[in-house]
Write a protein that holds these residues in place. Structure first.
Motif, PDB file in Angstrom:
ATOM      1  N   GLN A  39    -100.532  49.960 -57.616  1.00  0.00           N
ATOM      2  CA  GLN A  39     -99.525  50.854 -58.175  1.00  0.00           C
ATOM      3  C   GLN A  39     -98.891  51.768 -57.122  1.00  0.00           C
ATOM      4  N   ASP A  40     -99.466  51.870 -55.916  1.00  0.00           N
ATOM      5  CA  ASP A  40     -98.869  52.674 -54.853  1.00  0.00           C
ATOM      6  C   ASP A  40     -97.643  51.981 -54.242  1.00  0.00           C
ATOM      7  N   TRP A  41     -97.521  50.706 -54.490  1.00  0.00           N
ATOM      8  CA  TRP A  41     -96.394  49.942 -53.946  1.00  0.00           C
ATOM      9  C   TRP A  41     -95.213  50.028 -54.913  1.00  0.00           C
ATOM     10  N   VAL A  42     -94.001  50.088 -54.362  1.00  0.00           N
ATOM     11  CA  VAL A  42     -92.799  50.088 -55.190  1.00  0.00           C
ATOM     12  C   VAL A  42     -91.864  49.000 -54.678  1.00  0.00           C
ATOM     13  N   THR A  43     -90.981  48.545 -55.514  1.00  0.00           N
ATOM     14  CA  THR A  43     -89.990  47.562 -55.077  1.00  0.00           C
ATOM     15  C   THR A  43     -88.862  48.294 -54.354  1.00  0.00           C
ATOM     16  N   PRO A  44     -88.119  47.602 -53.490  1.00  0.00           N
ATOM     17  CA  PRO A  44     -87.054  48.259 -52.724  1.00  0.00           C
ATOM     18  C   PRO A  44     -85.757  48.425 -53.506  1.00  0.00           C
ATOM     19  N   ASP A  45     -85.845  48.523 -54.832  1.00  0.00           N
ATOM     20  CA  ASP A  45     -84.642  48.656 -55.665  1.00  0.00           C
ATOM     21  C   ASP A  45     -83.911  49.978 -55.437  1.00  0.00           C
ATOM     22  N   ASP A  46     -84.654  51.030 -55.167  1.00  0.00           N
ATOM     23  CA  ASP A  46     -84.063  52.348 -54.962  1.00  0.00           C
ATOM     24  C   ASP A  46     -83.789  52.538 -53.471  1.00  0.00           C
ATOM     25  N   PRO A  47     -82.505  52.636 -53.078  1.00  0.00           N
ATOM     26  CA  PRO A  47     -82.177  52.803 -51.658  1.00  0.00           C
ATOM     27  C   PRO A  47     -82.814  54.044 -51.032  1.00  0.00           C
ATOM     28  N   VAL A  48     -83.058  55.082 -51.826  1.00  0.00           N
ATOM     29  CA  VAL A  48     -83.694  56.290 -51.299  1.00  0.00           C
ATOM     30  C   VAL A  48     -85.129  55.982 -50.885  1.00  0.00           C
ATOM     31  N   ASP A  49     -85.873  55.281 -51.753  1.00  0.00           N
ATOM     32  CA  ASP A  49     -87.249  54.891 -51.405  1.00  0.00           C
ATOM     33  C   ASP A  49     -87.261  54.033 -50.146  1.00  0.00           C
ATOM     34  N   LEU A  50     -86.348  53.072 -50.083  1.00  0.00           N
ATOM     35  CA  LEU A  50     -86.292  52.179 -48.927  1.00  0.00           C
ATOM     36  C   LEU A  50     -85.965  52.960 -47.661  1.00  0.00           C
ATOM     37  N   ARG A  51     -84.954  53.832 -47.723  1.00  0.00           N
ATOM     38  CA  ARG A  51     -84.562  54.625 -46.549  1.00  0.00           C
ATOM     39  C   ARG A  51     -85.721  55.507 -46.081  1.00  0.00           C
ATOM     40  N   TYR A  85     -73.160  38.832 -36.849  1.00  0.00           N
ATOM     41  CA  TYR A  85     -73.768  38.163 -37.994  1.00  0.00           C
ATOM     42  C   TYR A  85     -73.745  39.078 -39.206  1.00  0.00           C
ATOM     43  N   ASP A  86     -73.673  38.461 -40.368  1.00  0.00           N
ATOM     44  CA  ASP A  86     -73.766  39.194 -41.621  1.00  0.00           C
ATOM     45  C   ASP A  86     -75.190  39.698 -41.764  1.00  0.00           C
ATOM     46  N   GLY A  87     -75.324  40.978 -42.077  1.00  0.00           N
ATOM     47  CA  GLY A  87     -76.632  41.573 -42.288  1.00  0.00           C
ATOM     48  C   GLY A  87     -76.640  42.418 -43.545  1.00  0.00           C
ATOM     49  N   GLY A  88     -76.206  41.846 -44.657  1.00  0.00           N
ATOM     50  CA  GLY A  88     -76.167  42.603 -45.915  1.00  0.00           C
ATOM     51  C   GLY A  88     -75.052  43.631 -45.875  1.00  0.00           C
ATOM     52  N   ASP A  89     -75.408  44.915 -45.983  1.00  0.00           N
ATOM     53  CA  ASP A  89     -74.383  45.952 -45.924  1.00  0.00           C
ATOM     54  C   ASP A  89     -74.089  46.379 -44.485  1.00  0.00           C
ATOM     55  N   HIS A  90     -74.674  45.681 -43.519  1.00  0.00           N
ATOM     56  CA  HIS A  90     -74.432  45.936 -42.101  1.00  0.00           C
ATOM     57  C   HIS A  90     -73.964  44.647 -41.416  1.00  0.00           C
ATOM     58  N   GLU A  91     -73.383  44.811 -40.259  1.00  0.00           N
ATOM     59  CA  GLU A  91     -73.038  43.688 -39.401  1.00  0.00           C
ATOM     60  C   GLU A  91     -73.923  43.799 -38.164  1.00  0.00           C
ATOM     61  N   ILE A  92     -74.508  42.689 -37.757  1.00  0.00           N
ATOM     62  CA  ILE A  92     -75.387  42.655 -36.588  1.00  0.00           C
ATOM     63  C   ILE A  92     -74.541  42.215 -35.399  1.00  0.00           C
ATOM     64  N   VAL A  93     -74.545  43.029 -34.360  1.00  0.00           N
ATOM     65  CA  VAL A  93     -73.735  42.783 -33.168  1.00  0.00           C
ATOM     66  C   VAL A  93     -74.677  42.422 -32.023  1.00  0.00           C
ATOM     67  N   VAL A  94     -74.504  41.224 -31.467  1.00  0.00           N
ATOM     68  CA  VAL A  94     -75.337  40.762 -30.365  1.00  0.00           C
ATOM     69  C   VAL A  94     -74.489  40.726 -29.102  1.00  0.00           C
ATOM     70  N   GLY A  95     -75.043  41.264 -28.026  1.00  0.00           N
ATOM     71  CA  GLY A  95     -74.341  41.268 -26.757  1.00  0.00           C
ATOM     72  C   GLY A  95     -75.180  40.674 -25.648  1.00  0.00           C
ATOM     73  N   GLU A  96     -74.505  40.028 -24.703  1.00  0.00           N
ATOM     74  CA  GLU A  96     -75.173  39.528 -23.502  1.00  0.00           C
ATOM     75  C   GLU A  96     -75.044  40.596 -22.423  1.00  0.00           C
ATOM     76  N   VAL A  97     -76.165  41.021 -21.887  1.00  0.00           N
ATOM     77  CA  VAL A  97     -76.163  42.076 -20.875  1.00  0.00           C
ATOM     78  C   VAL A  97     -75.563  41.540 -19.580  1.00  0.00           C
ATOM     79  N   ALA A  98     -74.481  42.199 -19.126  1.00  0.00           N
ATOM     80  CA  ALA A  98     -73.818  41.824 -17.874  1.00  0.00           C
ATOM     81  C   ALA A  98     -74.328  42.688 -16.723  1.00  0.00           C
ATOM     82  N   LYS A  99     -74.542  43.970 -17.000  1.00  0.00           N
ATOM     83  CA  LYS A  99     -75.049  44.923 -16.000  1.00  0.00           C
ATOM     84  C   LYS A  99     -75.950  45.908 -16.712  1.00  0.00           C
ATOM     85  N   LEU A 100     -76.899  46.464 -15.988  1.00  0.00           N
ATOM     86  CA  LEU A 100     -77.755  47.495 -16.543  1.00  0.00           C
ATOM     87  C   LEU A 100     -78.096  48.503 -15.465  1.00  0.00           C
TER      88      LEU A 100
END
Length: 174
Positions: free
Chosen positions: A6-18, A132-147
């Motif tokens: 019972q300590d576990w909850v589903t991720p239905d509530d964005p506040v709980d998830l956040r 890439y599609d990531g639900g309500d976010h977009e995932i941005v992948v980059g190739e490192v050219a310099k660091l």
């Protein structure tokens, strides 16, 4: 001690998830870039992470609908600036709706034309690899050219909805 089911909850509530996700401390970065028309952009991101060493790939994610996703796609490159422990105000500035986030700020143009923050503890100049599609976010992948990385400095992290400086404890005496 074992947790009861019972300590576990589903991720239905964005506040709980956040709140649960906020228990994972993340580093704070400022993602910067410049469009072909010369428009500078920048945003605060805590979703940065490495993906691959060969090829050298990193990613961050951004809320869909954020203006900067189109700017990154137009520019074809971005720079990830890893913030120091004393950069909380800078992180807040790049997270707020400010007309010119770079006004009065020291920066230089990197090899790909992206603004680089010289006081960052590390910077990664990246060519856009994929998004890439990531639900309500977009995932941005980059190739490192310099660091680059600073010889010293401690990170700023985000934990439970707040910025926290990481300052190592003094070495123990023998």
């Amino acid at each position: 001690m074992m947790m009861a089911v019972q300590d576990w909850v589903t991720p239905d509530d964005p506040v709980d998830l956040r709140q649960a996700l906020g228990c994972f401390a993340t580093g704070i970065t400022i993602i910067t870039g410049t469009t072909p028309a010369g428009t500078r952009f920048g945003l605060t991101a805590s979703s940065f992470q490495p993906v691959s060493l060969t090829p050298p790939l990193v990613l961050y994610s951004i809320r869909k609908g954020a203006a900067s996703i189109g700017l990154v796609k137009d520019s074809g490159s971005f720079c990830v600036n890893v913030l120091r422990h004393d950069h909380a105000e800078l992180a807040k500035r790049f997270a707020a709706p400010v007309a010119d986030r770079f006004e009065g700020l020291e920066w230089y143009s990197g090899c790909l034309g992206c603004p680089v923050l010289p006081d960052a503890i590390a910077s990664f100049e990246c060519r856009l690899w994929a998004t890439y599609d990531g639900g309500d976010h977009e995932i941005v992948v980059g190739e490192v050219a310099k660091l680059r990385r600073a010889r010293d400095g401690n990170p700023l992290v985000y934990f439970r909805g707040e910025f926290h400086p990481i300052i190592p404890a003094a070495p123990r005496s023998a």
